[in-house]
Design a protein around this motif. Structure first.
Motif, PDB file in Angstrom:
ATOM      1  N   UNK A 101       0.856  -1.189   0.000  1.00 45.11           N
ATOM      2  CA  UNK A 101       0.000   0.000   0.000  1.00 45.11           C
ATOM      3  C   UNK A 101       0.892   1.238   0.000  1.00 45.11           C
ATOM      4  N   UNK A 102       0.666   2.147  -0.933  1.00 47.77           N
ATOM      5  CA  UNK A 102       1.360   3.428  -0.948  1.00 47.77           C
ATOM      6  C   UNK A 102       0.588   4.428  -0.108  1.00 47.77           C
ATOM      7  N   UNK A 103       1.312   5.198   0.707  1.00 43.84           N
ATOM      8  CA  UNK A 103       0.691   6.230   1.537  1.00 43.84           C
ATOM      9  C   UNK A 103       1.369   7.562   1.245  1.00 43.84           C
ATOM     10  N   UNK A 104       0.572   8.622   1.201  1.00 45.99           N
ATOM     11  CA  UNK A 104       1.120   9.950   0.963  1.00 45.99           C
ATOM     12  C   UNK A 104       0.299  11.023   1.638  1.00 45.99           C
ATOM     13  N   UNK A 105       0.971  12.122   1.988  1.00 46.22           N
ATOM     14  CA  UNK A 105       0.299  13.265   2.613  1.00 46.22           C
ATOM     15  C   UNK A 105       1.064  14.532   2.270  1.00 46.22           C
ATOM     16  N   UNK A 106       0.329  15.607   1.958  1.00 46.65           N
ATOM     17  CA  UNK A 106       1.006  16.893   1.754  1.00 46.65           C
ATOM     18  C   UNK A 106       0.218  18.072   2.329  1.00 46.65           C
ATOM     19  N   UNK A 107      -0.623  17.798   3.324  1.00 47.60           N
ATOM     20  CA  UNK A 107      -1.361  18.863   3.992  1.00 47.60           C
ATOM     21  C   UNK A 107      -1.215  18.693   5.509  1.00 47.60           C
ATOM     22  N   UNK A 108      -1.166  19.799   6.211  1.00 48.35           N
ATOM     23  CA  UNK A 108      -1.151  19.750   7.667  1.00 48.35           C
ATOM     24  C   UNK A 108       0.070  19.030   8.214  1.00 48.35           C
ATOM     25  N   UNK A 168       0.462  10.169   8.253  1.00 52.23           N
ATOM     26  CA  UNK A 168       1.011   8.860   7.887  1.00 52.23           C
ATOM     27  C   UNK A 168       0.968   7.911   9.078  1.00 52.23           C
ATOM     28  N   UNK A 169       1.391   8.394  10.238  1.00 51.46           N
ATOM     29  CA  UNK A 169       1.395   7.566  11.446  1.00 51.46           C
ATOM     30  C   UNK A 169      -0.005   7.057  11.755  1.00 51.46           C
ATOM     31  N   UNK A 170      -0.973   7.945  11.709  1.00 52.76           N
ATOM     32  CA  UNK A 170      -2.355   7.564  12.006  1.00 52.76           C
ATOM     33  C   UNK A 170      -2.910   6.590  10.960  1.00 52.76           C
ATOM     34  N   UNK A 171      -2.561   6.794   9.701  1.00 54.98           N
ATOM     35  CA  UNK A 171      -3.035   5.892   8.643  1.00 54.98           C
ATOM     36  C   UNK A 171      -2.456   4.496   8.827  1.00 54.98           C
ATOM     37  N   UNK A 172      -1.171   4.400   9.166  1.00 50.85           N
ATOM     38  CA  UNK A 172      -0.549   3.097   9.395  1.00 50.85           C
ATOM     39  C   UNK A 172      -1.213   2.409  10.584  1.00 50.85           C
ATOM     40  N   UNK A 173      -1.444   3.149  11.666  1.00 51.24           N
ATOM     41  CA  UNK A 173      -2.093   2.572  12.849  1.00 51.24           C
ATOM     42  C   UNK A 173      -3.507   2.093  12.522  1.00 51.24           C
ATOM     43  N   UNK A 209       5.882  10.486   1.486  1.00 53.41           N
ATOM     44  CA  UNK A 209       5.407   9.221   0.923  1.00 53.41           C
ATOM     45  C   UNK A 209       6.113   8.051   1.585  1.00 53.41           C
ATOM     46  N   UNK A 210       5.422   6.932   1.630  1.00 52.93           N
ATOM     47  CA  UNK A 210       5.981   5.692   2.152  1.00 52.93           C
ATOM     48  C   UNK A 210       5.166   4.531   1.607  1.00 52.93           C
ATOM     49  N   UNK A 211       5.615   3.313   1.874  1.00 52.90           N
ATOM     50  CA  UNK A 211       4.903   2.109   1.465  1.00 52.90           C
ATOM     51  C   UNK A 211       4.795   1.179   2.670  1.00 52.90           C
ATOM     52  N   UNK A 212       3.625   0.569   2.819  1.00 51.63           N
ATOM     53  CA  UNK A 212       3.403  -0.454   3.847  1.00 51.63           C
ATOM     54  C   UNK A 212       3.193  -1.801   3.169  1.00 51.63           C
ATOM     55  N   UNK A 213       3.811  -2.830   3.731  1.00 51.19           N
ATOM     56  CA  UNK A 213       3.552  -4.197   3.264  1.00 51.19           C
ATOM     57  C   UNK A 213       2.651  -4.849   4.312  1.00 51.19           C
ATOM     58  N   UNK A 214       1.533  -5.372   3.854  1.00 49.83           N
ATOM     59  CA  UNK A 214       0.571  -6.003   4.749  1.00 49.83           C
ATOM     60  C   UNK A 214       0.294  -7.425   4.274  1.00 49.83           C
ATOM     61  N   UNK A 215      -0.276  -8.201   5.173  1.00 49.40           N
ATOM     62  CA  UNK A 215      -0.902  -9.475   4.809  1.00 49.40           C
ATOM     63  C   UNK A 215      -2.385  -9.261   5.045  1.00 49.40           C
ATOM     64  N   UNK A 216      -3.203  -9.730   4.123  1.00 46.05           N
ATOM     65  CA  UNK A 216      -4.645  -9.557   4.323  1.00 46.05           C
ATOM     66  C   UNK A 216      -5.410 -10.732   3.754  1.00 46.05           C
ATOM     67  N   UNK A 217      -6.578 -10.974   4.349  1.00 49.12           N
ATOM     68  CA  UNK A 217      -7.451 -12.026   3.838  1.00 49.12           C
ATOM     69  C   UNK A 217      -8.715 -11.427   3.225  1.00 49.12           C
ATOM     70  N   UNK A 232      -4.292  12.790   3.289  1.00 44.90           N
ATOM     71  CA  UNK A 232      -3.821  11.400   3.246  1.00 44.90           C
ATOM     72  C   UNK A 232      -4.321  10.735   1.977  1.00 44.90           C
ATOM     73  N   UNK A 233      -3.501   9.853   1.457  1.00 46.08           N
ATOM     74  CA  UNK A 233      -3.847   9.089   0.263  1.00 46.08           C
ATOM     75  C   UNK A 233      -3.314   7.679   0.474  1.00 46.08           C
ATOM     76  N   UNK A 234      -4.148   6.671   0.257  1.00 49.49           N
ATOM     77  CA  UNK A 234      -3.732   5.274   0.331  1.00 49.49           C
ATOM     78  C   UNK A 234      -4.055   4.614  -0.995  1.00 49.49           C
ATOM     79  N   UNK A 235      -3.064   4.003  -1.614  1.00 52.82           N
ATOM     80  CA  UNK A 235      -3.241   3.327  -2.894  1.00 52.82           C
ATOM     81  C   UNK A 235      -2.737   1.896  -2.808  1.00 52.82           C
ATOM     82  N   UNK A 236      -3.538   0.963  -3.304  1.00 53.77           N
ATOM     83  CA  UNK A 236      -3.089  -0.425  -3.421  1.00 53.77           C
ATOM     84  C   UNK A 236      -2.153  -0.479  -4.626  1.00 53.77           C
ATOM     85  N   UNK A 237      -0.904  -0.863  -4.381  1.00 59.53           N
ATOM     86  CA  UNK A 237       0.110  -0.867  -5.434  1.00 59.53           C
ATOM     87  C   UNK A 237       0.276  -2.234  -6.087  1.00 59.53           C
TER      88      UNK A 237
END
Length: 184
Positions: A17-24, A30-35, A67-75, A107-112
């Motif tokens: 998942x790609x995460x990005x933020x450019x406001x505030x 980013x921290x809150x989105x990851x949590x 910007x950053x990327x998170x690697x997750x496992x999901x069902x 905040x922006x979250x994109x499935x990469x």
């Protein structure tokens, strides 16, 4: 490897998942989105890249992104994960911001990427259609796994050398996101 539709919920797929933020307070978003992502049923946070400060790829005047990327496992199935991402964006104020294509956003979250899955619907395309043309996506993605491949076998790092170095992508910070996301 992705499973047939009836088998989705018996399998934990590895998804980026790609995460990005450019406001505030960009870093806080980013921290809150990851949590939030880590707290959702059917999602397990595996690791995250460093944060990079990047220049916007838009004709709209706006500030730099983190910007950053998170690697997750999901069902979850792809559209369920898309809904999770959209709920997190809304929770963090994305819907309160007037929509401007390629415009500023809290905040922006994109499935990469979703393992070797190729998926297309009116709402979602996997792999992300701009994955191979954006340094701000490729650099954090390859930080997590430098040998990542597109479905079909192309190494993602082969695309990085073809991109212009004019777009700013600079290291900003690195955290133990998994510990932070699971902290009380």
């Amino acid at each position: 490897m992705a499973k047939a539709t009836g088998e989705w919920h018996d399998y934990m797929a590895e998804v980026y998942i790609g995460l990005g933020s450019n406001m505030g307070d960009r870093e806080n978003y980013l921290r809150r989105a990851v949590a939030e992502l880590a707290s959702r049923p059917g999602v397990r946070l595996l690791t995250c890249s460093s944060i990079y400060e990047t220049s916007p790829v838009s004709p709209v005047e706006q500030g730099n992104y983190l910007n950053m990327v998170a690697r997750i496992a999901c069902d979850l199935v792809p559209l369920e994960l898309l809904t999770v991402c959209e709920e997190i964006e809304e929770l963090l104020g994305r819907k309160e911001t007037p929509y401007v294509p390629l415009g500023p956003r809290p905040i922006d979250l994109d499935i990469l990427l979703w393992e070797d899955l190729i998926y297309q619907s009116p709402e979602l395309t996997i792999p992300h259609p701009y994955l191979t043309v954006r340094r701000f996506v490729l650099i954090p993605l390859l930080e997590i796994d430098e040998n990542l491949r597109l479905p079909g076998g192309d190494l993602l790092k082969s695309y990085l050398s073809e991109l212009s170095l004019d777009d700013k992508v600079e290291f900003y910070a690195n955290y133990d996101w998994v510990s932070i996301a699971h902290a009380p």
